[in-house]
Write an enzyme that holds these catalytic residues in place. Structure first.
Site, short mmCIF file in Angstrom:
data_model
loop_
_atom_site.label_atom_id
_atom_site.label_comp_id
_atom_site.label_asym_id
_atom_site.label_seq_id
_atom_site.Cartn_x
_atom_site.Cartn_y
_atom_site.Cartn_z
N TYR A 277 0.83 -1.21 0.00
CA TYR A 277 0.00 0.00 0.00
C TYR A 277 0.86 1.25 0.00
O TYR A 277 0.69 2.14 -0.83
CB TYR A 277 -0.92 0.00 1.22
CG TYR A 277 -1.67 1.29 1.43
CD1 TYR A 277 -2.82 1.58 0.69
CD2 TYR A 277 -1.24 2.23 2.37
CE1 TYR A 277 -3.51 2.77 0.88
CE2 TYR A 277 -1.93 3.41 2.58
CZ TYR A 277 -3.06 3.68 1.82
OH TYR A 277 -3.74 4.85 2.02
N LYS B 182 1.15 4.00 -2.97
CA LYS B 182 0.76 5.38 -2.71
C LYS B 182 1.90 6.34 -3.06
O LYS B 182 1.67 7.46 -3.53
CB LYS B 182 0.34 5.55 -1.25
CG LYS B 182 -0.96 4.86 -0.89
CD LYS B 182 -2.18 5.48 -1.56
CE LYS B 182 -2.59 6.77 -0.91
NZ LYS B 182 -3.88 7.30 -1.45
#
Length: 386
Positions: A148, A152
């Site tokens: 993640y 990002k």
């Protein structure tokens, strides 16, 4: 946000907790709102807020939804916490390809402003950061403990790189910026707080970890709404495109120990706060083992890990940031909030201690937790010495 009174704003992930809160705030100021999400809104929408159901991974759906928009708030993401962090394929598709779709659709549809909701994690990977600022470099991609955070970072880089890109049909250029919020809280938050309350109510929350002097940050949902509105306004010519191409750390501006932050919630629901404190290294190792087990059995039984490695770092290692840049360039001034309204929200929905477990029972549970953790630690020692 004065400009919102004449704007049409598209919010990706608009039916989530934060997206809906942002939509309502913009709507009260006169903005026309388009919510784009894979799920239908749980709350009843005002008649003039438009909901478009679609998947950010499908470019045609994104471009169609963006027709007529003046400003895009790109909130949609996947894999922030829990077992979601372990689904690498979906994380990549939503966070990276989805962001590419949003950028391309902005260019094709002539949308001149884009505010991207990023994360502290683009610079943090478990190292101590005290009063860091936006001059900090991105954490090298291979050092991120979870996919993640890695995706990002890639998405934020793409958004800021796209700043200044020419729009189709001579409609000017794209102005983009990124906000890096701390952990979001507020009444009705659906991702983190219910998980914490669930652990408390099931008797799992029996220990804390890390240095009691370690500090992290949180941001109340309404402070984050304000930051997004200010960032969008700062992309306009009236504000000299001040936020164009920039990133900003956003929080309540009050560093606090992670577990002490949640103490009012735990005790407000009638539960005792844990006294047992474990080292971060031990809890991190247990989280690592849990992730490995999930990798093996996840396709058959997609259980919820107690903690992931990233969650251990985010909650047990000091990292907090200066908001001088957000204050100076956006005019961001966070209001002060506490967890009282969160406690009332949970109590209004039937949460809170309904029984008193015996002292003996609590001791037995504490002993079992400690024994399990010690056993895991001891089993690791031969590998350390080999």
């Amino acid at each position: 946000m004065t400009r919102a009174r004449t704007d049409t704003c598209l919010i990706t992930g608009g039916c989530g907790y934060f997206g809906y809160r942002l939509a309502c705030s913009l709507h009260t100021q006169g903005a026309k709102i388009i919510l784009f999400d894979t799920i239908s809104p749980k709350q009843e929408l005002p008649e003039d807020i438009v909901f478009v159901q679609g998947d950010i991974r499908e470019y045609a759906q994104v471009e169609k939804a963006m027709a007529g928009a003046d400003c895009v708030f790109h909130l949609a993401s996947y894999g922030m916490s829990g077992r979601e962090q372990l689904n690498r394929h979906l994380i990549e598709a939503v966070n990276v390809q989805g962001t590419r779709n949003v950028l391309q659709a902005c260019i094709e549809r002539g949308v001149s402003r884009l505010v991207y909701t990023s994360t502290y994690n683009v610079v943090f990977g478990g190292q101590v950061i005290e009063n860091g600022d936006e001059s900090l470099p991105y954490l090298p991609l291979h050092l991120h403990p979870d996919h993640y955070s890695r995706t990002k970072s890639l998405a934020e880089m793409a958004v800021l790189k796209a700043n200044g890109t020419a729009l189709k049909e001579g409609a000017g250029v794209l102005r983009s910026c990124a906000l890096r919020p701390a952990g979001i809280y507020g009444p009705g938050e659906q991702r983190h707080l219910p998980r914490i309350v669930g652990y408390v109510e099931k008797g799992i929350f029996r220990f804390v970890y890390g240095d009691p002097k370690s500090l992290v940050e949180f941001v109340h949902v309404d402070n984050l709404v304000s930051a997004h509105e200010l960032a969008a306004e700062a992309l306009t010519s009236e504000k000299q495109h001040r936020s164009s191409g920039q990133a900003y750390f956003i929080s309540d501006g009050r560093p606090v120990n992670n577990f002490e932050f949640f103490r009012p919630l735990v005790e407000g629901l009638g539960y005792p706060f844990p006294k047992l404190r474990l080292p971060v290294s031990l809890v991190y190792f247990v989280a690592f083992l849990t992730e490995m087990i999930h990798l093996l059995v996840g396709p058959v039984y997609n259980f919820q890990p107690l903690l992931t490695r990233t969650e251990v770092y985010k909650t047990g290692v000091t990292h907090y940031f200066s908001m001088a840049k957000a204050r100076e360039e956006l005019g961001y001034e966070p209001r002060e909030y506490n967890l009282d309204e969160v406690v009332r929200w949970f109590r209004s929905r039937g949460h809170g201690k309904k029984y008193q477990s015996s002292v003996f029972g609590r001791l037995i549970l504490d002993f079992l937790v400690c024994a399990a953790l010690v056993a895991v630690a001891l089993s690791f020692l031969p590998f350390v010495g080999s």
